[in-house]
Design a protein around this motif. Structure first.
Motif: not given
Length: 255
Positions: A175, A181-183, A208, A239-240, A243
């Motif tokens: 990142n 950013v979270r996934f 994350e 991403d979560y 999205q």
């Protein structure tokens, strides 16, 4: 002798009873006849003469009947209208004619009073203006952060190998943006070159990525049974939870 004596005694007894019955019957007849005669005299309608007496002229128990026609003739004057009856009975009032009943006087209706002209009318008091109702201001809606450019978050496939009945892809992620950013890797979409969706599992990849993160490494494992007849695979990960950004790696050749 004894039988004759009993017979004589029975005859004497029977005659005595018969005589006693006759005496009682005679007395009962006399009293009954007397009471019946008195009752007959009280209830029998007797014919009356002009003087109102019986045929025998005794006049005892006579009932005088009323002549209805004569009674009506005598009371006819009393049944007339009261004023006519009074006029006929009072000679002084015979010359006075009946006074006609006066007609009812109509009730006068109220005439509406004309309104005063505007020039003479008192100045009207102005009604107070209602105060405006304050409308509550809705709370500000929190704005979602702008999506992170795809170029700032990188996902690469370094190598592909078959291991333990599965195709293993070595993947790196980094990142380079100024936001976290979270996934959620259960949303990763893996497909072969024909467009078929493949079942895959991940391990070692973080959920994350902090801003300016280092390179993270992990693997994506696909069972060989799902890639039979396929020559390449492609990966897609949003991403979560927004999205708004999708990381994609396509055309990864299979060994």
């Amino acid at each position: 002798m004894r039988k004759r004596r009993d017979y004589s005694l029975a005859m004497f007894t029977g005659l005595s009873l018969l005589i006693l019955v006759m005496i009682v019957g005679t007395i009962s007849f006399i009293f009954g006849f007397g009471f019946g005669e008195k009752a007959r005299r009280g209830v029998t309608a007797l014919e009356t003469s002009e003087e109102g007496r019986n045929r025998d002229g005794s006049g005892r128990g006579a009932v005088s009947l009323i002549d209805e026609e004569k009674l009506l003739e005598e009371t006819a004057a009393e049944l007339e209208i009261p004023d006519q009856y009074l006029l006929s009975q009072n000679p002084r009032l015979r010359g006075i004619s009946a006074v006609p009943t006066p007609a009812p006087t109509p009730t006068p209706r109220a005439t509406p009073t004309p309104e005063a002209s505007e020039s003479t009318s008192e100045p009207s008091v102005a009604e107070p203006t209602p105060a405006p109702i304050a409308t509550p201001t809705p709370p500000p809606v929190a704005q979602e952060p702008a999506p992170v450019p795809v170029g700032n978050v990188v996902m690469n496939v370094l190598s592909v190998q078959r291991q333990g009945g599965a195709v293993v892809l070595n993947v790196t992620m980094q990142n380079n943006s100024n936001r976290t950013v979270r996934f959620l890797y259960s949303f990763m979409d893996v497909r072969d070159n024909t467009g078929r969706a493949l079942s895959a599992s991940t391990s070692g990849l973080p959920g994350e990525l902090p801003p300016g993160s280092p390179v993270y490494s992990g693997v994506v494992r696909i069972p060989e049974i799902f890639v039979q007849g396929a020559s390449s695979v492609s990966l897609s990960l949003p991403d979560y939870p927004s999205q708004s950004m999708w990381l994609q790696v396509g055309g990864v050749p299979l060994p």
